[in-house]
Design a protein around this motif. Structure first.
Motif, PDB file in Angstrom:
ATOM      1  N   UNK A  94       0.640  -1.347  -0.095  1.00  0.00           N
ATOM      2  CA  UNK A  94       0.006  -0.064  -0.113  1.00  0.00           C
ATOM      3  C   UNK A  94       0.953   1.017   0.065  1.00  0.00           C
ATOM      4  N   UNK A  95       0.276   2.509  -0.129  1.00  0.00           N
ATOM      5  CA  UNK A  95       0.975   3.645  -0.177  1.00  0.00           C
ATOM      6  C   UNK A  95       0.405   4.635   0.560  1.00  0.00           C
ATOM      7  N   UNK A  96      -0.580   4.474   1.460  1.00  0.00           N
ATOM      8  CA  UNK A  96      -1.059   5.312   2.394  1.00  0.00           C
ATOM      9  C   UNK A  96       0.043   5.911   3.198  1.00  0.00           C
ATOM     10  N   UNK A 100      -3.539   8.000  -0.525  1.00  0.00           N
ATOM     11  CA  UNK A 100      -5.065   7.534  -0.099  1.00  0.00           C
ATOM     12  C   UNK A 100      -5.431   6.156  -0.619  1.00  0.00           C
ATOM     13  N   UNK A 102      -5.912   1.971  -0.530  1.00  0.00           N
ATOM     14  CA  UNK A 102      -6.057   0.892   0.495  1.00  0.00           C
ATOM     15  C   UNK A 102      -5.124  -0.235   0.300  1.00  0.00           C
ATOM     16  N   UNK A 103      -4.877  -1.075   1.237  1.00  0.00           N
ATOM     17  CA  UNK A 103      -3.872  -2.158   1.313  1.00  0.00           C
ATOM     18  C   UNK A 103      -4.265  -3.056   0.341  1.00  0.00           C
TER      19      UNK A 103
END
Lengths: 114, 111
Positions: A94-96, A100, A102-103
């Motif tokens: 993910x890239x949170x 924005x 999600x996983x």
């Protein structure tokens, strides 16, 4: 849709043996994670990584090592496997909070340590 | 201790009925994600929320924007294909992106 691929899908190992679980993601996510899923516990975080060359301990790191040799690949290593490590292992990326997103999870690896 | 309490642990619904799953958090969380795990074990992402509500077909999820200590997943007009185990995962306000998972709700939809 992000693709996260785990290998192998199933693994049987002997106590004391070395096991390596592999994970590959093709969406250029910075963050990658290894979880294990056990009945009565949900998913618990073992190790995670912010990018190539980085590995961090999660909530239950004992008995596990991790390696992130590249952006795409994140491995979970059991140097001396024990029966208590019998579980289903999930890799995620993910890239949170940057984008924005999600996983995204792989399909899981079922590990049995005899 | 557990950061996320998910309820109910198991649920049986007749086709066409509605229900709601809930996750309570022991502390303020940054975001929440809901998953369904199918019979093959795959985790399918349903919703990711940093606040407010999201809706997709017969599913609707909400994240308490004020205190950020609970989230709900509503299922409307339940169908057989909705059967599976549902997990919520809450992102903590720590320096790294860690999601704490609930223990899951096993949903069975009955014809």
């Amino acid at each position: 849709e992000a693709a996260v691929t785990q290998s192998p899908r199933n693994k049987v190992a002997v106590t004391g043996g070395k096991v390596t679980l592999s994970c590959n993601q093709t969406n250029n996510h910075n963050n990658m994670y290894w979880y294990r899923q056990d009945t009565g516990h949900g998913l618990r975080l073992i190790h995670y990584s912010y990018g190539a060359g980085s590995t961090e301990k999660g909530d239950i790191p004992d008995g596990y090592k991790a390696s992130r040799p590249s952006q795409e690949n994140f491995s979970l290593i059991l140097e001396l496997a024990t029966p208590s490590q019998t579980s289903v292992y999930f890799c995620a990326s993910g890239d949170l909070p940057v984008s924005n997103e999600r996983l995204f999870f792989g399909h899981g690896t079922k590990l049995s340590v005899l | 201790g557990d950061q996320v309490e998910q309820s109910p642990s198991a649920l049986s619904l007749h086709e066409g009925t509605d229900s709601a799953l809930r996750c309570n958090f022991t502390t303020t969380m940054r975001s929440v994600q809901w998953f369904r795990q199918n019979s093959r074990g795959s985790l399918i992402s349903l919703f990711y929320l940093a606040s407010g509500t999201k809706e997709n077909g017969r599913l609707k999820s909400a994240f308490d924007s004020k205190e950020r200590r609970y989230s709900t997943l509503h299922i409307r007009d339940a169908q057989l294909e909705d059967s599976g185990t549902y997990f919520c995962a809450a992102e903590a306000n720590t320096g790294y992106q860690n999601f704490y998972f609930g223990k899951g709700t096993s949903l069975t939809v009955i014809p």
